[in-house]
Design an enzyme around this catalytic site. Sequence first.
Site, PDB file in Angstrom:
ATOM      1  N   THR A 174       2.649  -8.577   7.154  1.00  0.00           N
ATOM      2  CA  THR A 174       3.031  -8.602   5.669  1.00  0.00           C
ATOM      3  C   THR A 174       2.510 -10.045   5.213  1.00  0.00           C
ATOM      4  O   THR A 174       2.210 -10.305   4.204  1.00  0.00           O
ATOM      5  CB  THR A 174       4.601  -8.599   5.649  1.00  0.00           C
ATOM      6  OG1 THR A 174       4.982  -7.248   5.813  1.00  0.00           O
ATOM      7  CG2 THR A 174       5.148  -8.886   4.160  1.00  0.00           C
ATOM      8  N   GLY A 203      -0.845  -9.954   4.822  1.00  0.00           N
ATOM      9  CA  GLY A 203      -1.149  -9.100   3.666  1.00  0.00           C
ATOM     10  C   GLY A 203      -1.196  -9.746   2.318  1.00  0.00           C
ATOM     11  O   GLY A 203      -1.726  -9.385   1.391  1.00  0.00           O
ATOM     12  N   GLU A 254      -1.590  -2.098   4.052  1.00  0.00           N
ATOM     13  CA  GLU A 254      -0.590  -1.255   5.090  1.00  0.00           C
ATOM     14  C   GLU A 254       0.375  -2.522   5.987  1.00  0.00           C
ATOM     15  O   GLU A 254      -0.499  -2.927   6.968  1.00  0.00           O
ATOM     16  CB  GLU A 254      -1.508  -0.646   5.989  1.00  0.00           C
ATOM     17  CG  GLU A 254      -1.947   0.580   5.311  1.00  0.00           C
ATOM     18  CD  GLU A 254      -1.262   2.154   4.685  1.00  0.00           C
ATOM     19  OE1 GLU A 254      -0.344   2.079   5.355  1.00  0.00           O
ATOM     20  OE2 GLU A 254      -1.776   2.736   4.085  1.00  0.00           O
ATOM     21  N   CYS A 298       3.686  -0.367  13.973  1.00  0.00           N
ATOM     22  CA  CYS A 298       4.149  -0.804  12.509  1.00  0.00           C
ATOM     23  C   CYS A 298       5.579   0.169  12.409  1.00  0.00           C
ATOM     24  O   CYS A 298       6.109  -0.202  11.758  1.00  0.00           O
ATOM     25  CB  CYS A 298       3.321  -0.810  11.574  1.00  0.00           C
ATOM     26  SG  CYS A 298       2.285   0.770  11.381  1.00  0.00           S
TER      27      CYS A 298
END
Length: 490
Positions: free
Chosen positions: A237, A240, A257, A291
Amino acid sequence: MSVPSPTSRGLLIGGKEIPAQSGRITPDLDPVTGEVYLTVPAAGPEDVALAVEAAHAAFATWAGTAPSARRAVLLKAADLMEQRVEEFTEIMVNETGGTRTWAGFNIRMSVDLMRQAATMATRPAGALLASDVPGEWSMAVREPAGVVAAFVPWNGPLILCTRAIAVALATGNPVVVRPSEDAPITSGYFLADLLTEAGIPDGVINIVTNDRTDAPEVVQALIADDRVRRVNFTGSTPVGRIVGRLAGEHLKPVILELGGKNPIVVLDDADAAYAASGVTVAKFMNSGQICLSVDRVILQGGVADAFVQAFVAKVAALGQGDPRGEHTLVGPMINARAAERVAGLVADAVEKGAKVLIGGGPARGTFYPATVLDGVTPQMRIYAEEVFGPVATIFRVDTEDEAVALANDTAYGLSSAVYTENAGRGLAVARRLRHGNVHVNDHSVADEPQAPVGGVKDSGFGHFGSDWGAEFFTETRWVTVADRHTNYPL
């Protein structure tokens, strides 16, 4: 039997392997031995520009290739993949420390993903719209978007590389893959080699590798290039967020994702032994480095003691250690930094009152033992941080409402599961869980190639929906054709 491996690879650009223009290389390390498995080029922005140029040059030809021909290439690649199980397993063990079990799952799932993606090449590419204009055909037409930048992680390398690029290729787009620094072969080159052997034209798939220290400028150069029209990222994250911000600055559609803090709720009417088996797989497959791995195990009322007893017994019996072992489920972590991070989470929890039911202690190089913690509280780092390692946390609640509230008490929303002997009750709970995937009487790592993929909240942005990303990788245009002259007002 060991499969011979090259000692180095080059950047794959326009169908040829070439060095980085700087001449620099970077090592790909075996996480078990710490030795160099092979070396790859340490690319810079100038190499990114070459890769995008090659992909852009191949775009018109690949987009204009007959859909059945694109489908045939992907199906042949899937067939080739199915024949390379031992080869891939050997590479994955050496490169990531993944177990033979996890490597085998990567191959099987990727074959199915590739065959599912191949069907997207020949699905309808538009729709006939209603029109109020007499004698006019009004159409929504989907066309390939252009060069796709795909960022692929190391933890489920072949699965996530296939998912990142297969539908993009099926729908007529060339790709530039930036594989993980920790797994450039299994998260990039291996699939590119199969596609090349299957007959994909030069330039349609390109691989750009980099040294970890150069990652920010390589990522920025790839996203910023005007010829890149789609961005597909799978990873953490925090990274991301950076990718999403860059894509937004350059107005590039992006799918992210990201991570998860995945809960499994075991209701008071669940079969404790069955649930313990599912949670064991969901937590410890690939040492918890998936994940979709479960982090929080939430137990309601009377089932707690029976579940914990069964769960700890299963964890104690797990095969741990050498990833080459046929029955090893918990092997090494990807590197010593990752193992130390997990050890730090456990130490913080224990210092603040958590009880170690099994495992725990310091890291041993890249290894961390399968661990179960009880009594975790919000004051502990492990309560909110993604573990991404072989540590399960136990929570005990009295009511169904408390279980749902705790499961949703996270910034993440990727995958979850509910165990109960009452399917109707399980479905009612599932509807209240705020996660992209929810499974009743199956674990959180459940996956199928035809299913939509994507998280909510901090677990993702964008979605591989029911069309499995075909819409994302295409531009929809409105086209009209009139079979008569229109009476214009002027």
